[in-house]
Design a protein around this motif. Sequence first.
Motif, short mmCIF file in Angstrom:
data_model
loop_
_atom_site.label_atom_id
_atom_site.label_comp_id
_atom_site.label_asym_id
_atom_site.label_seq_id
_atom_site.Cartn_x
_atom_site.Cartn_y
_atom_site.Cartn_z
N HIS A 124 0.82 -1.22 0.00
CA HIS A 124 0.00 0.00 0.00
C HIS A 124 0.85 1.26 0.00
O HIS A 124 0.45 2.29 -0.54
CB HIS A 124 -0.93 -0.01 1.22
CG HIS A 124 -1.88 1.13 1.26
ND1 HIS A 124 -1.66 2.27 2.00
CD2 HIS A 124 -3.07 1.33 0.62
CE1 HIS A 124 -2.66 3.11 1.84
NE2 HIS A 124 -3.53 2.56 1.01
N GLY A 125 2.04 1.20 0.58
CA GLY A 125 2.89 2.37 0.63
C GLY A 125 3.46 2.79 -0.71
O GLY A 125 4.11 3.83 -0.82
N ALA A 126 3.20 2.00 -1.76
CA ALA A 126 3.75 2.30 -3.08
C ALA A 126 2.75 2.97 -4.00
O ALA A 126 3.03 3.14 -5.20
CB ALA A 126 4.26 1.01 -3.73
N TYR A 127 1.60 3.39 -3.47
CA TYR A 127 0.55 3.89 -4.37
C TYR A 127 1.03 5.01 -5.28
O TYR A 127 0.77 4.99 -6.48
CB TYR A 127 -0.66 4.36 -3.57
CG TYR A 127 -1.67 5.03 -4.47
CD1 TYR A 127 -2.47 4.26 -5.30
CD2 TYR A 127 -1.78 6.41 -4.54
CE1 TYR A 127 -3.38 4.85 -6.17
CE2 TYR A 127 -2.68 7.01 -5.40
CZ TYR A 127 -3.47 6.22 -6.22
OH TYR A 127 -4.35 6.81 -7.08
N ASP A 128 1.72 5.98 -4.74
CA ASP A 128 2.10 7.15 -5.54
C ASP A 128 3.06 6.81 -6.67
O ASP A 128 3.24 7.61 -7.59
CB ASP A 128 2.72 8.23 -4.64
CG ASP A 128 1.69 8.89 -3.74
OD1 ASP A 128 0.50 8.85 -4.07
OD2 ASP A 128 2.09 9.43 -2.69
N ALA A 129 3.70 5.64 -6.60
CA ALA A 129 4.69 5.26 -7.61
C ALA A 129 4.19 4.15 -8.52
O ALA A 129 4.99 3.51 -9.21
CB ALA A 129 5.99 4.84 -6.94
N ARG A 130 2.89 3.94 -8.56
CA ARG A 130 2.37 2.79 -9.31
C ARG A 130 2.77 2.86 -10.78
O ARG A 130 3.11 1.83 -11.37
CB ARG A 130 0.85 2.70 -9.16
CG ARG A 130 0.09 3.93 -9.61
CD ARG A 130 -1.36 3.90 -9.20
NE ARG A 130 -2.10 2.86 -9.93
CZ ARG A 130 -3.40 2.63 -9.76
NH1 ARG A 130 -4.08 3.33 -8.89
NH2 ARG A 130 -4.00 1.69 -10.45
N ALA A 178 5.98 -2.52 1.12
CA ALA A 178 5.29 -3.65 1.74
C ALA A 178 5.94 -3.95 3.08
O ALA A 178 7.14 -3.75 3.26
CB ALA A 178 5.33 -4.87 0.84
N SER A 179 5.16 -4.49 4.02
CA SER A 179 5.62 -4.58 5.40
C SER A 179 6.22 -5.92 5.80
O SER A 179 6.89 -6.02 6.82
CB SER A 179 4.46 -4.29 6.33
OG SER A 179 3.50 -5.32 6.25
#
Length: 659
Positions: free
Chosen positions: A329-335, A393-394
């Motif tokens: 989810h933390g990668a949304y801005d770089a999709r 990702a965690s």
Amino acid sequence: MTTENLDWISVGHISDLPEGRVKTVTARTTSICLVHFDGQWAAMNNHCPHQKGPLGEGSIEKGIDDKCWIRCPWHGWDFDPLTGRPPGGHEDTGQEIYPLDIRNGEIFVGLEAEPPHVRDVSDVMVETMTNWGVRTVFGMVGHSNLGLADAIRRQVGEKKLKYYGVRHEGAAAFAASAYGKLTGKPAACLTIAGPGATNLLTGMWDAKVDRAPVLALTGQVQTQVFGPGAFQDIDLKSAFQAVSTFSQPVLNSSNHAELMSLACKNAIVEQNVAHLIFPDDVQTVPSDKPAAEPVGRMGGTRVTPSQSDMKAAADLLNSAKRPMFVVGHGAYDARAQIIALAEKIGAPVVTTFKAKGLVPDSHPLGAGVIGRSGTPIASWFMNEADVLVAFGASFSNHTGIALKENIIQVDYDRMQLGKFHAVKVPVWGDIGAFCDAASPLISVNSEAVDQRSELAERWAIWRDEKQRRLAEDHGRGIHSFAIFDILGRLVPDNTIFAVDVGNNTYSFGRYLETKGSQRVLMSGYLGSIGYGFPAGLGAWAATQDVAALRDCKVVSISGDGGFGQYPMDFTTAVKYGMDVTHILLHNGELGKISKEQRSGEWPVWETDLINPSFAAFARLCGGHGHKVTDATELEEAIQAALDVNGPAIVEIMTDAELV
């Protein structure tokens, strides 16, 4: 007081108040105690000077001196029914008396022309809040937040804020959390002291653990009764300390604009909960201080990875025969950059469940969701991969990322790098910056496997399997695949899904194939039942504030157990015309818990539910409701609900075992 140039305002009829009684009436915004005593009428200031108790809710009682007094219902202070003076009071003490006139049985109270509003502490703080970009408040107006609520009302009137009054503070918290997850910007929650504030805590934990910015604004009792155990007085700073990155009381001596600026900045920078406590008496203290601005308070957010980290990552990727990307989810801005990099080297892209949709299943390199709610496609490629690149990702225990030897982990939060175990190449930096820097450094290994063709083959196998599952009919309800297959085909490419917890969640993750720019919101780490529908309200509010989301369709999904947590907030959706389509899988039980009891060899116990017809409930509330009992009705019912411009529920009777 002269009666010239007064505004005469009707407050009722003489038949409204019997002899010997008092009542509260309102003239404009002035609260008045109306008195009918000894054949006479009087109107006085309604607020007892002790703690502003409402005299109009008290009674006229005979004292030990045989004289009759209005007795304050809160603490028993007495006042003369016609003059407003206290026992033994002087001519210039006691309650203010307003001119009163009776015309043809109608009661009029004379008030001076309303003075201009005196700017106060709440105005300074709410104006600062809007300057920092807060556009939406979810909450409940109550006795210990009225001054703050009035400042919010003024900003709503100036169209700088939107306010949505909910039926339960827990729904406000989930709505604000979903808003933050979707936009990266905080919405605010407004509550009273005590239980109103504590009702926020579950949703605030959801925001904290999923890294969503939220601003919690809680009322508090008056400062003069802090501590001894006054009504609804709890230690809110301690209560919110564990769930927030910032929790502070608002005092007379505070730098009010700066305090709100710090709260907003903490919420935005830390992507966390910031909490402010507003004592009742401080909210309306006059203030001529200016509101604060965020200009000069925030720097850029792009962190470029180090050259050594980039070289190590590129060397590992260039050696890979089966590279695979894992998107969190933390990668949304770089999709977009992630997809471009995957296309360059032909790497399959799987997502965590929280990131479902960030790389759509319709993309030739999309491999679906990994983990417990995932697809066999993602699992197959995870097993075969020789190099994993994890973006935002965690690696938590539910994520499902295999502990491969060769892992490149990219994250803007250094604490997430190697959090649970060491990885081969931890890279600190902005994910988009990593992708931009990596693209010229990597190329396809000459021995690399053609994974595109394998993806097409694996998708074909899985789609055949899903169709075969439709034959599993026990006569107890509709198969989940039938629901999510049709829903996935009918919804627009820019749909925002708000998903609850339970069997419905697993089925959604497994069966619905994403497309276009669809987004998924869920209670990820907290896993709180009841999240889905309030999150849909928060997502819809975000579509009203963010231009890029303006045309998005919002679809929320839950089971009957989840919807039953906050059902009355369906009336919130009706009140504000929220265009949210709710897909409700009704199986009459907490199906996921029943399943866990069986798998753990426990007897199934206390998971059955007694429910109303939720479709009928939706119609009674003023929305659209349709109940589906046969799979052949699904497509028409779902499409009709999607076409409604407002809140709608499609209640689908399902089999708890067919998930």
